[in-house]
Design a protein around this motif. Structure first.
Motif, PDB file in Angstrom:
ATOM      1  N   TYR A   1       0.835  -1.210   0.000  1.00 16.88           N
ATOM      2  CA  TYR A   1       0.000   0.000   0.000  1.00 16.88           C
ATOM      3  C   TYR A   1       0.870   1.260   0.000  1.00 16.88           C
ATOM      4  CZ  TYR A   1      -4.746  -1.839   0.490  1.00 16.88           C
ATOM      5  OH  TYR A   1      -5.970  -2.434   0.250  1.00 16.88           O
ATOM      6  N   ASN A   2       1.929   1.228   0.802  1.00 19.47           N
ATOM      7  CA  ASN A   2       2.861   2.356   0.819  1.00 19.47           C
ATOM      8  C   ASN A   2       3.500   2.567  -0.548  1.00 19.47           C
ATOM      9  OD1 ASN A   2       3.327   3.707   3.574  1.00 19.47           O
ATOM     10  ND2 ASN A   2       3.279   1.555   4.138  1.00 19.47           N
ATOM     11  N   LEU A   3       3.847   1.452  -1.199  1.00 21.54           N
ATOM     12  CA  LEU A   3       4.455   1.528  -2.522  1.00 21.54           C
ATOM     13  C   LEU A   3       3.483   2.131  -3.535  1.00 21.54           C
ATOM     14  CD1 LEU A   3       6.745   0.849  -4.520  1.00 21.54           C
ATOM     15  CD2 LEU A   3       5.711  -1.431  -4.781  1.00 21.54           C
ATOM     16  N   LEU A   4       2.222   1.694  -3.494  1.00 19.73           N
ATOM     17  CA  LEU A   4       1.218   2.230  -4.419  1.00 19.73           C
ATOM     18  C   LEU A   4       1.070   3.736  -4.263  1.00 19.73           C
ATOM     19  CD1 LEU A   4      -1.092   1.899  -6.487  1.00 19.73           C
ATOM     20  CD2 LEU A   4      -2.622   1.443  -4.557  1.00 19.73           C
ATOM     21  N   TRP A   5       0.965   4.201  -3.007  1.00 22.26           N
ATOM     22  CA  TRP A   5       0.779   5.633  -2.807  1.00 22.26           C
ATOM     23  C   TRP A   5       2.047   6.415  -3.135  1.00 22.26           C
ATOM     24  CZ3 TRP A   5      -2.869   8.768  -3.244  1.00 22.26           C
ATOM     25  CH2 TRP A   5      -2.767  10.085  -2.773  1.00 22.26           C
ATOM     26  N   PHE A   6       3.202   5.831  -2.865  1.00 26.07           N
ATOM     27  CA  PHE A   6       4.467   6.494  -3.204  1.00 26.07           C
ATOM     28  C   PHE A   6       4.564   6.718  -4.708  1.00 26.07           C
ATOM     29  CE2 PHE A   6       8.868   6.072  -4.717  1.00 26.07           C
ATOM     30  CZ  PHE A   6       9.455   7.165  -4.080  1.00 26.07           C
ATOM     31  N   ILE A   7       4.210   5.696  -5.478  1.00 24.46           N
ATOM     32  CA  ILE A   7       4.268   5.814  -6.940  1.00 24.46           C
ATOM     33  C   ILE A   7       3.250   6.840  -7.437  1.00 24.46           C
ATOM     34  CG2 ILE A   7       3.813   4.593  -9.108  1.00 24.46           C
ATOM     35  CD1 ILE A   7       4.923   2.054  -7.712  1.00 24.46           C
ATOM     36  N   ALA A   8       2.030   6.750  -6.908  1.00 24.39           N
ATOM     37  CA  ALA A   8       0.974   7.654  -7.374  1.00 24.39           C
ATOM     38  C   ALA A   8       1.269   9.105  -7.010  1.00 24.39           C
ATOM     39  CB  ALA A   8      -0.365   7.230  -6.778  1.00 24.39           C
ATOM     40  N   SER A   9       1.758   9.324  -5.797  1.00 27.69           N
ATOM     41  CA  SER A   9       1.980  10.700  -5.326  1.00 27.69           C
ATOM     42  C   SER A   9       3.285  11.298  -5.839  1.00 27.69           C
ATOM     43  CB  SER A   9       1.959  10.747  -3.801  1.00 27.69           C
ATOM     44  OG  SER A   9       2.996   9.942  -3.253  1.00 27.69           O
ATOM     45  N   SER A  10       4.131  10.482  -6.456  1.00 23.94           N
ATOM     46  CA  SER A  10       5.387  10.998  -7.010  1.00 23.94           C
ATOM     47  C   SER A  10       5.136  11.913  -8.211  1.00 23.94           C
ATOM     48  CB  SER A  10       6.308   9.843  -7.414  1.00 23.94           C
ATOM     49  OG  SER A  10       6.722   9.126  -6.279  1.00 23.94           O
ATOM     50  N   ASP A  11       4.000  11.700  -8.861  1.00 24.02           N
ATOM     51  CA  ASP A  11       3.619  12.545  -9.993  1.00 24.02           C
ATOM     52  C   ASP A  11       2.209  13.059  -9.729  1.00 24.02           C
ATOM     53  OD1 ASP A  11       3.018  13.787 -12.335  1.00 24.02           O
ATOM     54  OD2 ASP A  11       3.432  12.076 -13.636  1.00 24.02           O
ATOM     55  N   LYS A  12       2.104  14.315  -9.342  1.00 24.26           N
ATOM     56  CA  LYS A  12       0.805  14.878  -8.943  1.00 24.26           C
ATOM     57  C   LYS A  12      -0.217  14.852 -10.074  1.00 24.26           C
ATOM     58  CE  LYS A  12      -0.713  18.593  -5.869  1.00 24.26           C
ATOM     59  NZ  LYS A  12      -0.346  19.879  -5.228  1.00 24.26           N
ATOM     60  N   LYS A  13       0.256  14.727 -11.306  1.00 24.79           N
ATOM     61  CA  LYS A  13      -0.654  14.666 -12.444  1.00 24.79           C
ATOM     62  C   LYS A  13      -1.493  13.389 -12.431  1.00 24.79           C
ATOM     63  CE  LYS A  13       2.334  17.427 -15.469  1.00 24.79           C
ATOM     64  NZ  LYS A  13       3.146  17.426 -16.719  1.00 24.79           N
ATOM     65  N   LEU A  14      -1.040  12.382 -11.666  1.00 21.56           N
ATOM     66  CA  LEU A  14      -1.780  11.124 -11.594  1.00 21.56           C
ATOM     67  C   LEU A  14      -2.937  11.191 -10.595  1.00 21.56           C
ATOM     68  CD1 LEU A  14       1.256   8.656 -11.532  1.00 21.56           C
ATOM     69  CD2 LEU A  14      -0.251   9.126 -13.476  1.00 21.56           C
ATOM     70  N   LEU A  15      -2.937  12.223  -9.762  1.00 22.77           N
ATOM     71  CA  LEU A  15      -3.914  12.331  -8.685  1.00 22.77           C
ATOM     72  C   LEU A  15      -5.094  13.212  -9.085  1.00 22.77           C
ATOM     73  CD1 LEU A  15      -1.431  12.754  -5.692  1.00 22.77           C
ATOM     74  CD2 LEU A  15      -2.414  10.647  -6.615  1.00 22.77           C
ATOM     75  N   ARG A  16      -6.117  13.192  -8.230  1.00 24.26           N
ATOM     76  CA  ARG A  16      -7.323  13.964  -8.526  1.00 24.26           C
ATOM     77  C   ARG A  16      -6.986  15.459  -8.591  1.00 24.26           C
ATOM     78  NH1 ARG A  16      -9.456  16.631  -4.137  1.00 24.26           N
ATOM     79  NH2 ARG A  16      -8.744  15.937  -2.078  1.00 24.26           N
ATOM     80  N   PRO A  17      -7.665  16.179  -9.447  1.00 25.54           N
ATOM     81  CA  PRO A  17      -7.400  17.616  -9.575  1.00 25.54           C
ATOM     82  C   PRO A  17      -7.659  18.339  -8.256  1.00 25.54           C
ATOM     83  CG  PRO A  17      -8.760  16.822 -11.393  1.00 25.54           C
ATOM     84  CD  PRO A  17      -8.681  15.710 -10.401  1.00 25.54           C
ATOM     85  N   GLY A  18      -6.766  19.226  -7.912  1.00 28.68           N
ATOM     86  CA  GLY A  18      -6.969  20.053  -6.735  1.00 28.68           C
ATOM     87  C   GLY A  18      -6.467  19.475  -5.436  1.00 28.68           C
ATOM     88  N   ILE A  19      -5.958  18.254  -5.438  1.00 29.25           N
ATOM     89  CA  ILE A  19      -5.443  17.680  -4.199  1.00 29.25           C
ATOM     90  C   ILE A  19      -4.225  18.473  -3.740  1.00 29.25           C
ATOM     91  CG2 ILE A  19      -3.954  15.984  -5.342  1.00 29.25           C
ATOM     92  CD1 ILE A  19      -4.658  14.035  -3.062  1.00 29.25           C
ATOM     93  N   THR A  20      -4.137  18.740  -2.455  1.00 26.72           N
ATOM     94  CA  THR A  20      -3.054  19.577  -1.921  1.00 26.72           C
ATOM     95  C   THR A  20      -1.865  18.722  -1.494  1.00 26.72           C
ATOM     96  OG1 THR A  20      -3.883  19.472   0.356  1.00 26.72           O
ATOM     97  CG2 THR A  20      -4.764  21.221  -1.085  1.00 26.72           C
TER      98      THR A  20
END
Length: 205
Positions: free
Chosen positions: A131-150
């Motif tokens: 789970y940590n790995l999944l979030w690390f990968i996703a959050s490494s590029d903010k373009k992969l996340l929902r718009p407006g997330i801080t």
């Protein structure tokens, strides 16, 4: 921004559903030729308490993992190959939970309880890492996340998953000598993950 992870989420939901269903296969009905009256049935049911414990603990573990998986993908809008493989690792480990559950049910009340609990807690160490790995990968590029997330929200979610890792490692480490205590820690972590999933929802909103 169009969400690109729908197929990943649908496939994941199916795997979680199958994994949680497999757990019931280790609950056995007694042979009617052996258990012939109410007293014998009660004795048999009492002897199976470790199976009920293992089933309950694993059922709610997988259910809460599914809830957190759902909440984390509320934050992930796009996907790349790394996210797909990280998610695949989570699904692989979730699918494997039924085996250590069976070991726990069979050996928790005997001399091999330390090894059984160590294997059981060990798989949850790996799941937490995934789970940590999944979030690390996703959050490494903010373009992969929902718009407006801080950035603060990203950090809070990261910390939420990191907090569980040392606790799971402690549970694994003491499993060999104090299996009952290690299992109690897993139960406490279940409560933590249930509560923390609500925090992710607040972050999302």
């Amino acid at each position: 921004m169009e969400k690109e992870t729908v197929r990943i989420e649908n496939f994941s939901d199916a795997v979680f559903a199958i994994a949680i269903t497999l757990l019931v296969l280790d609950l056995h009905v007694p042979d009617a030729n052996v258990v012939k009256n109410s007293a014998a049935l009660l004795v048999y049911l009492k002897q199976q308490w470790t199976s009920y414990l293992a089933f309950t603990l694993s059922f709610f573990s997988i259910f809460i993992m599914w809830v957190n998986h759902h909440k984390i993908f509320k934050q992930i809008y796009s996907r790349n190959t790394a996210i797909m493989f990280a998610n695949g690792l989570i699904l692989f480990l979730v699918s494997a939970v039924s085996y250590p559950t069976a070991l726990l049910a069979r050996f928790f009340n005997g001399e091999a309880s330390g090894i059984a609990v160590a294997i059981y807690t060990g798989i949850f160490v790996l799941i937490n890492i995934s789970y940590n790995l999944l979030w690390f990968i996703a959050s490494s590029d903010k373009k992969l996340l929902r718009p407006g997330i801080t950035s603060l929200a990203i950090k809070k979610i990261r910390n939420n998953y990191l907090y569980g890792l040392p606790t799971y490692l402690i549970a694994f480490g003491i499993s060999f000598e104090l299996p009952a205590v290690a299992l109690a820690i897993c139960m406490i972590l279940l409560i933590f993950w249930a509560l923390s999933s609500g925090k992710i929802n607040v972050i999302q909103e």
